[in-house]
Design an enzyme around this catalytic site. Structure first.
Site, PDB file in Angstrom:
ATOM      1  CB  THR A   1      -0.900  -0.011   1.263  1.00  0.00           C
ATOM      2  OG1 THR A   1      -1.654  -1.231   1.259  1.00  0.00           O
ATOM      3  CG2 THR A   1      -1.841   1.182   1.293  1.00  0.00           C
TER       4      THR A   1
ATOM      5  CB  SER B   1      -8.719  -0.281  -3.325  1.00  0.00           C
ATOM      6  OG  SER B   1      -9.261  -0.177  -2.033  1.00  0.00           O
TER       7      SER B   1
ATOM      8  CB  ILE C   1       3.886  -1.193   6.335  1.00  0.00           C
ATOM      9  CG1 ILE C   1       3.774  -0.477   4.983  1.00  0.00           C
ATOM     10  CG2 ILE C   1       4.556  -2.560   6.206  1.00  0.00           C
ATOM     11  CD1 ILE C   1       2.803  -1.110   3.985  1.00  0.00           C
TER      12      ILE C   1
ATOM     13  NE  ARG D   1      -6.926 -10.150  -0.389  1.00  0.00           N
ATOM     14  CZ  ARG D   1      -6.960  -9.752  -1.657  1.00  0.00           C
ATOM     15  NH1 ARG D   1      -7.218 -10.627  -2.621  1.00  0.00           N
ATOM     16  NH2 ARG D   1      -6.735  -8.492  -1.963  1.00  0.00           N
TER      17      ARG D   1
ATOM     18  N   GLY E   1     -24.758  -3.711  27.461  1.00  0.00           N
ATOM     19  CA  GLY E   1     -25.130  -2.351  27.849  1.00  0.00           C
ATOM     20  C   GLY E   1     -23.899  -1.473  27.978  1.00  0.00           C
TER      21      GLY E   1
ATOM     22  CD  GLU F   1      -4.246  -9.523   4.749  1.00  0.00           C
ATOM     23  OE1 GLU F   1      -4.067 -10.007   3.626  1.00  0.00           O
ATOM     24  OE2 GLU F   1      -3.538  -9.751   5.734  1.00  0.00           O
ATOM     25  N   GLY F   2      -7.596  -6.143   1.257  1.00  0.00           N
ATOM     26  CA  GLY F   2      -8.711  -6.007   0.317  1.00  0.00           C
ATOM     27  C   GLY F   2      -9.936  -5.595   1.094  1.00  0.00           C
TER      28      GLY F   2
ATOM     29  CG  HIS G   1     -17.401  -5.631   2.898  1.00  0.00           C
ATOM     30  ND1 HIS G   1     -17.462  -6.887   3.462  1.00  0.00           N
ATOM     31  CD2 HIS G   1     -18.643  -5.354   2.440  1.00  0.00           C
ATOM     32  CE1 HIS G   1     -18.697  -7.341   3.355  1.00  0.00           C
ATOM     33  NE2 HIS G   1     -19.432  -6.434   2.731  1.00  0.00           N
TER      34      HIS G   1
END
Ligand code: TGC
Ligand code: FAD
Length: 397
Positions: A145, A151, A176, A256, A352, A376-377, A379
């Site tokens: 990254t 992404s 990282i 992943r 609560g 890791e990618g 959603h």
């Protein structure tokens, strides 16, 4: 109540394993589960609240994980344990029941740093790096990254150009895991031959790191920026076995897969905490677990947890048979991380006000899972990977 099965004596129904998933594991897998569970109980649980509050990763735990054979445990040779994929998944699950930061530690070491050396490295690179990394004497990190490319790593700017037989590495990686404590970084950079991986020792001139502070998630884990200011690397720093984005993306499949399992550990911890609380906390003259609305919450959690665990096991068996596809890993990451987050939120409500404190693990897990949802990618990226798999139409761009 009792559970029966063909040829098995009836035994009490276990609220922590109502589907008897235990019976689907081998003796060796159960042994690994019990060993890692014991480690988490003795070594992680007494201090995790303090580590999380202080934003501290206990580096000294890494060689202990090495002694247990958990670093690169699903790799063979070079001091690695050679366990099956299910065992690796189980270890991830038990560690993440303690804290996602502990699971991140073995994901980054075993899957993101050791695996690419093991898979794409030269024999010399494997001999030099894998044994001390398996022992936890050398800590690795994985730099993909960048500040402007998360992404979409295909756009990365970090580059490596030839200077004689040497390489000159320049650029910045960010977010990282373990960057600030790593002895070696696996860094992906653009070259004239496409994206390639480089093994960059900590002491390389021009390589520096800066830790990212004030995180509200994964606080018991180091996250850092890596800066490469025209670092000169020898010719043999490159991983010779791969070029192109499939290098880092192939590596990510491994980590992943561990997440598919790991998050079910965090979810299990939330479930067990909420169940215990619901049976002891009294309001309106009876335990709150005696109210239908609370039972519904607990049962929804139980069902999602069981489904997620079975999915993880199914994918693990497929991986051990050598037929697990990356899109199927995306299915698991997408479902199980989302399920774990929803379980954490529902479990938190059962506690609560107490649910928002560090006295109980739920909010800690919930905050950690926000990172797991993204790294890791994200959603959304796993949604698009599956969207492409079923329509044949890539929709990333
Ligand atoms: P695309 O054109 O689809 O693919 C490029 C090449 O890669 C191949 N490929 C894969 N190979 C192996 N496994 C996979 N999962 C693969 N996915 C793609 C593909 O076949 C192609 O090969 P070739 O030979 O034709 O060149 O690439 P794209 O640029 O369109 O991107 C696709 C996309 C968006 C799915 C990909 O970029 C992606 O997955 N993005 C997400 C990035 C990501 O996950 N980053 C994670 C960073 S590491 C991290 O978060 C660690 S957290 C650590 C911790 O646990 O603490
Ligand atoms: P962006 O890519 O900017 O995305 C922002 C939002 O836009 C997300 O919701 C995303 O899903 C959405 N989005 C992006 N593109 C699309 C699209 N095409 N369609 C729809 N929505 C889209 N990286 C490493 O290389 N190594 C590590 O060790 C590592 N460890 C990490 C540890 C932590 C605690 C965290 C939080 C991150 C870590 N990362 C690491 C980085 C992580 O992989 C990235 O954060 C992740 O890939 C997303 O990139 P981004 O944060 O830049 O978000």
């Amino acid at each position: 109540m009792t559970a029966t099965g063909p040829g098995r004596p009836p035994r009490a129904l276990d609220p922590a394993d109502i589907l008897d998933i235990e019976s689907l594991l081998t003796d060796e897998e159960r042994l690994i589960r019990d060993t890692v569970r014991g480690f988490v109980k003795d070594r992680v649980m007494p201090d995790i609240e303090d580590w999380f509050e202080r934003g501290h990763f206990p580096k000294e735990v890494v060689p202990e994980l090495g002694k247990l054979g958990l670093l690169g445990m699903h790799l063979t040779g070079y001091g690695c344990a050679g366990a099956n994929a299910v065992s690796y998944g189980i270890a991830c699950m038990e560690l993440e029941a303690g804290d996602s930061g502990m699971r991140s530690a073995i994901s980054v070491q075993g899957s993101l740093s050791m695996w690419p050396i093991w898979k794409y490295g030269s024999e010399e690179q494997k001999r030099e790096w894998l044994p001390p990394m398996a022992a936890g004497e050398v800590i690795g990190c994985f730099g993909l990254t960048e500040p402007d490319f998360g992404s979409d790593p295909a756009g990365m700017r970090t580059s490596a150009r030839r200077d004689g037989s040497d390489w000159i590495l320049a650029g910045t990686k960010t977010w990282i895991t373990n960057g600030g404590i790593a002895d070696v970084a696996i860094v992906w950079a653009r070259t004239d031959d496409g994206i390639q991986g480089f093994v960059v020792p900590r002491q390389t001139k021009g390589f520096s790191t800066r830790d990212i502070h004030r995180k509200l998630s994964l606080r018991a884990s180091v996250t850092s920026e890596l800066v490469f200011d025209d670092c000169r690397l020898p010719a043999d720093a490159v991983l010779p076995g791969v070029s192109g984005l499939k290098g880092p993306l192939g590596t990510l499949n491994e980590a992943r897969f561990g997440i598919v399992w790991g998050v079910m550990g965090a979810a299990r911890s939330c479930y067990e905490t909420a169940l215990e609380y619901a049976t002891s906390r009294v309001q309106f003259g009876k335990p709150i677990g005696g109210f239908q609305l609370t039972q519904r919450k607990l049962v929804e959690i139980l069902v999602e947890l069981g489904k997620g665990q079975l999915l993880a096991l199914h994918l693990g068996r497929m991986k051990d048979e050598g037929r697990l596809r990356p899109e199927q890993v995306s299915f698991g990451k997408l479902n199980n991380v989302r399920a774990a987050l929803e379980i954490a939120r529902e479990a938190r409500s059962i506690l609560g006000a107490n649910g928002i404190t560090l006295e109980y693990p739920i909010s800690r897990h919930m905050n950690n899972l926000e990172s797991v949802f993204t790294y890791e990618g994200t959603h959304e990226i796993h949604t698009l990977i599956l969207g492409e798999a079923i329509t044949g139409l890539p929709a990333y761009r």
